[in-house]
Design a protein around this motif. Structure first.
Motif, short mmCIF file in Angstrom:
data_model
loop_
_atom_site.label_atom_id
_atom_site.label_comp_id
_atom_site.label_asym_id
_atom_site.label_seq_id
_atom_site.Cartn_x
_atom_site.Cartn_y
_atom_site.Cartn_z
N GLU A 137 -5.42 -5.89 -0.42
CA GLU A 137 -6.38 -6.32 0.84
C GLU A 137 -6.94 -7.80 -0.02
OE1 GLU A 137 -7.23 -6.18 3.84
OE2 GLU A 137 -5.10 -5.82 3.90
N GLU A 179 -17.65 7.03 -8.86
CA GLU A 179 -16.62 6.23 -8.06
C GLU A 179 -15.88 5.24 -8.80
OE1 GLU A 179 -17.00 3.92 -5.07
OE2 GLU A 179 -17.78 6.22 -4.90
N ARG A 214 -1.15 3.17 5.36
CA ARG A 214 -1.33 1.26 6.04
C ARG A 214 -0.33 0.38 4.89
NH1 ARG A 214 -6.06 -2.22 8.02
NH2 ARG A 214 -6.33 -1.10 9.88
N LYS A 251 -5.34 4.13 -2.78
CA LYS A 251 -6.42 3.31 -2.49
C LYS A 251 -7.22 2.29 -3.24
CE LYS A 251 -11.87 4.27 -1.09
NZ LYS A 251 -12.49 3.87 -1.46
N GLU A 303 -7.20 14.72 4.27
CA GLU A 303 -8.15 14.71 4.97
C GLU A 303 -9.68 14.82 5.00
OE1 GLU A 303 -7.39 14.62 8.19
OE2 GLU A 303 -8.66 15.56 9.92
N ARG A 304 -10.20 15.41 3.89
CA ARG A 304 -11.54 15.70 3.08
C ARG A 304 -12.24 14.63 2.40
NH1 ARG A 304 -16.22 15.96 4.45
NH2 ARG A 304 -17.73 17.71 2.65
N LEU A 305 -11.07 14.18 2.02
CA LEU A 305 -11.21 12.52 1.21
C LEU A 305 -11.57 11.56 2.28
CD1 LEU A 305 -8.86 13.02 -1.24
CD2 LEU A 305 -11.22 12.98 -2.07
N GLY A 306 -10.66 11.43 3.73
CA GLY A 306 -10.91 10.49 4.12
C GLY A 306 -10.10 9.57 4.18
N TRP A 307 -9.35 9.92 3.46
CA TRP A 307 -8.71 8.21 2.54
C TRP A 307 -7.15 8.52 2.82
CZ3 TRP A 307 -10.03 8.59 -3.18
CH2 TRP A 307 -11.11 8.59 -3.26
N TRP A 308 -6.75 9.22 4.14
CA TRP A 308 -4.93 9.13 4.19
C TRP A 308 -4.67 7.25 4.93
CZ3 TRP A 308 -4.72 8.12 9.70
CH2 TRP A 308 -5.41 8.12 10.40
N ILE A 309 -6.12 6.84 5.33
CA ILE A 309 -5.81 5.76 5.71
C ILE A 309 -5.15 4.75 4.89
CG2 ILE A 309 -7.60 5.42 7.87
CD1 ILE A 309 -9.41 4.49 6.19
N TYR A 310 -5.47 4.91 3.71
CA TYR A 310 -4.52 3.54 2.63
C TYR A 310 -2.85 3.70 2.75
CZ TYR A 310 -9.62 3.19 1.77
OH TYR A 310 -11.08 3.23 2.47
N TYR A 317 -4.66 0.15 -2.04
CA TYR A 317 -4.56 -0.66 -1.37
C TYR A 317 -5.70 -1.81 -0.88
CZ TYR A 317 -5.98 -1.51 3.22
OH TYR A 317 -6.53 -3.14 5.16
N GLU A 318 -6.64 -1.26 -1.46
CA GLU A 318 -7.60 -2.49 -1.66
C GLU A 318 -7.37 -3.74 -2.85
OE1 GLU A 318 -10.98 0.96 -1.68
OE2 GLU A 318 -10.83 0.06 -3.84
#
Lengths: 406, 425
Positions: free
Chosen positions: A276, A262, A311, A269, A301-308, A272-273
């Motif tokens: 926020e 973690e 944004r 990421k 894509e695999r990490l699933g973190w493109w959203i950060y 961004y956090e």
């Protein structure tokens, strides 16, 4: 302990339907057969489906597609490491040892860069080593990031109240030091001091995909020991390094990283956090009028973190962000450099290249270094890491003031 | 407060969050339709999708409800057992929702055939005529009174996921004669290089443009006295243009029949719905698994997913649309059936041995198991209804989709119903 994950497979074939390699190469049996199906046979004899393993790009799109949570890409990567017939040659040694090659090349970078760009050396590498002559090698920096850091940045980092560690990876150290320097600048402006790990080795992704598992594991242990010692967030700017440290270490190399997993995070990421939660405040200049086409690399894509990433980019005033449909660019690290893979590599990337041209953007944004080479070579569009885009658009003085940096 | 949330209680306070208006768990038919409907009215939605959905196995048709000879949908709805999800929707509302589904698919660029008042017939790969409400345009669909007399059944050489002889014998039982032939072009032969993985998608990738027109020529040469042509659904992964154009090139009326999975029409349906959702500003997070959440005072406030670790997703509303057992919206353990994210109340009975019947053709109790919901499709946790969390699609209890003939239709109708609840229509 025998990993039983392959038994979760229900043979639905969805993974093969979404495999970029199977889509362009009808002789590839696809991830289902090479992965969980093959694993069952390999319990008896390691030689089963041996011939097919080399086709796998390790893009992990099969894993993203799987409805049953089978780690198909990991199964194939592991089988490849254990395969008798898949032994690294000189070419694999050269391509995979990014650390060693970088250390050798940087002191002579002007000569090396020139030499790598010459037609004659490209032809020689093609003929002798099997590295495709149509590829362009990334150029080496005149000074490594680490050297620059010790010389220019190290002393000033301690004054920051908040500290993070940086796993820079090979590319940001030997080749594209703008990225690592931008990262330090950005974090400093946000009030964070950047520290380097005690010992950082190449994450080992290229070693894994080129059949050098033992060396990868040795390097992995050194990295994990340093990350443990750090005891603070370890940030990265490369998606592939991140995925390797977090997921391939335990699943492919058998290195237990549960206690620190973690802590290893993509910088985007983390930033961004903190934005926020109000711990970081960003101020941007308002002269960034750009249309940016964002490419989600396979490992992002695999990490699933493109959203950060997206944004954060959207926070820059004047940016018109277009998120491209996520599809593989085809290079997959060292894979596309190999002569026998070049045509497949370009065929896989075609859809993405077309989408990039259609988006008519000013620049393409992606975190993956090898996607950058592939897209720049194949489309002529400039590709930047979102960290560099953020750093370039940042109003440094205003950001420092907002974050209480003196 | 929910026990799982309580366990991690204090540490949650320090977690980072990303906010949306609505979060949908599940990226299959119900999740996507619900997301599109919400996004069309300007709401900011997130869909979290663990893997590819059962749309990849779709027949290319949505069944609304099986009806008896001459029976209207309203009469059939009346007959349904009280626990069926449709019973929570007034028949006139259900009528409007059927129209809404067709309109929504149309806006996503998906050509369909449906009649809002009655079923038509589709052909299964076994040649059985089966009732359905909405078919993708190019899929074979008939009026029972107007069946063709003699059908040419065409397969692509070497393609094993489609069985012309089974189709022919099924059609013969309906009094339809048929002839079988095989065709190929260079491109389909190349795709055949790997015989065991010679799948519908491989064919769909090559059967466009020039290859398709040469294939059509080959088929036209074999028509003889047949008045209709049936072929496997192996055209068009990302738009229906390839299928429509191909069928137009044939000299007789023609249509497609579903193949073994992966389903090309289903993949296209999903692709176009996903595209539409993203164009409307929706966030589709693929390959991530919803794994935990926070419930406070009868409301769900946040969702935790496997990939995001310490980052939570917050929203005003949540929709559980994760499908049934295959998609892991529901999990069958050894002694209990549970919903894996929050441990929501599930309707099921008996113990493991009572959940299924050994005869696969008999009624299977597990097919009726699912989330307990109130009249507004709101889920409950330990007997208490969550005021902002809904369920839609296969995850709902009481549907028995095979017995009732509502596979696909149930997902579509309940998804749009939930969206309208959220939008407060």
């Amino acid at each position: 302990m025998q990993d039983k994950n392959f038994q979760e497979c229900v043979k639905c074939t969805v993974c093969t339907a979404y495999c970029p390699m199977a889509a362009v190469n009808p002789s590839y049996i696809g991830p289902k057969q090479a992965g969980p199906d093959g694993e069952r046979y390999r319990l008896k004899d390691k030689a089963f489906y041996d011939y097919a393993l080399k086709y796998c790009l390790n893009c992990k799109r099969c894993e993203t597609a799987c409805p049953s949570g089978v780690r198909i890409g990991d199964i194939i990567a592991k089988a490849k490491l254990e395969s008798e017939s898949f032994k690294p040659g000189l070419r694999e040694m050269i391509l995979a040892n990014t650390d060693l090659m970088g250390s050798l090349a940087v002191p002579f970078s002007p000569i090396v860069n020139k030499a790598l760009g010459l037609d004659i050396s490209k032809k020689a590498m093609d003929g002798i080593l099997g590295i495709d002559h149509r590829r362009t090698f990334p150029s080496y920096a005149s000074e490594t990031f680490v050297h620059w850091y010790r010389r220019k940045a190290a002393r000033t980092q301690k004054k920051f109240e908040r500290q993070i560690y940086y796993f820079h990876g090979c590319y940001a150290n030997y080749n594209f030091t703008k990225l690592s320097k931008d990262f330090v600048r950005l974090m400093n402006a946000c009030g964070y001091g950047v520290r380097l790990l005690d010992k950082e080795k190449c994450c080992g992704v290229a070693l894994i995909s080129n059949g050098m598992g033992k060396q990868a594991a040795r390097q992995g242990k050194i990295n994990l020991a340093s990350i443990r010692k750090a005891g603070a967030p370890v940030l990265t700017t490369s998606t592939t390094c991140t995925m390797t440290l977090r997921d391939e270490y335990p699943h492919v190399l058998g290195l237990d990283n549960a206690d620190v997993r973690e802590n290893i995070q993509l910088a985007l990421k983390f930033i961004y956090e903190k934005v926020e939660s109000g711990e970081i405040k960003l101020a941007f200049r308002d002269d960034c009028r750009k249309r940016i086409a964002y490419h989600t690399s396979c490992h992002m894509e695999r990490l699933g973190w493109w959203i950060y990433a997206t944004r954060l980019l959207e926070m820059i005033p004047g940016v018109d962000l277009r998120i491209l449909e996520s599809s593989c660019c085809g290079i997959s690290g060292t894979y596309g450099f190999k002569k026998e893979n070049y045509e497949y590599s370009q065929a896989i990337g075609k859809k993405l290249f077309d989408n990039i041209r259609d988006a008519a953007a000013d620049i393409v944004a992606t975190e993956c270094e090898t996607c950058k080479w592939q897209i720049e070579m194949s489309t002529g569009f400039e590709v930047q890491n979102p960290i560099c885009i953020l750093a370039d658009a940042l109003d440094v003085e205003a950001t420092r003031a907002l974050n209480g940096v003196r | 407060m929910h026990q799982k949330a309580g366990k991690n209680g204090p540490s949650f306070k320090e977690d980072a969050t990303m906010r949306f208006d609505d979060i949908i768990i599940g990226g299959g038919l119900s999740g996507l339709l619900c997301g599109i409907s919400l996004a069309e009215s300007g709401r900011k939605c997130l869909i979290v999708s663990q893997g590819q959905s059962t749309l990849n196995f779709s027949s290319g048709a949505l069944d609304f409800l099986k009806t008896k000879e001459g029976e209207s949908f309203e009469e059939a709805l009346e007959r349904l057992p009280q626990e069926h999800p449709y019973k929570k929707i007034a028949p006139e509302k259900c009528f409007l929702l059927r129209a809404e589904v067709a309109g929504l698919l149309d806006r996503a660029g998906i050509g369909t055939f449906s009649d809002i008042r009655r079923n038509h017939w589709r052909i299964t790969p076994l040649g059985v005529l089966s009732q359905t409400w909405l078919s993708l345009e190019e899929m074979a669909h008939f009026d029972k009174e107007a069946l063709p007399e003699k059908v040419l059944i065409v397969n692509i050489s070497g393609f094993l996921d489609f069985s012309p002889s089974l189709l022919a014998s099924g059609l013969a039982e309906q009094g339809v004669r048929s002839e079988i032939c095989e065709v190929s072009v260079r491109e389909t032969d190349t795709a055949r290089a790997n015989s065991s993985e010679f799948r519908s998608v491989n064919l769909a990738r090559v059967l466009d443009g020039y290859a398709a027109s040469r294939l059509a020529e080959a088929v036209n040469g074999k028509i003889g006295d047949c008045d209709f042509i049936l072929l496997p659904a192996v055209f068009g992964l990302e738009s229906d243009t390839a299928a429509v154009r191909f069928l137009q090139m044939l000299d007789k009326p023609a249509a497609l029949v579903p193949t073994m999975n992966p389903s090309v029409p289903g993949i296209r349906l999903q692709y176009l719905l996903k595209k539409r959702f993203k164009e409307l500003g929706g966030t589709f997070l693929a390959g991530d698994t919803a794994c935990d959440g926070i419930v406070e005072e009868g409301k769900m406030t946040a969702l935790r997913t496997r990939a995001q670790g310490n980052s939570l997703f917050e929203a005003e509303n949540f929709v559980f649309a994760g499908g049934s057992f295959f998609s892991e919206g529901l999990i069958a353990g050894k002694d209990e059936i549970y919903e894996p994210v929050l441990g929501l109340d599930v309707d099921y009975s008996g113990s493991h041995g009572d959940w299924f019947s050994p005869d696969v053709f008999e009624e299977q109790p597990y097919m009726s198991f699912g989330l307990r919901t109130d009249a507004d499709f709101r889920v409950s946790l330990k007997g208490r209804t969550l005021e902002n969390a809904y369920a839609a699609g296969q995850i709902l209890s009481g549907a028995a989709p095979f017995r009732n003939g509502c596979l696909g239709g149930l997902s579509a109708i309940t998804a749009l119903r939930v969206a309208s609840m959220i939008k407060n229509e």
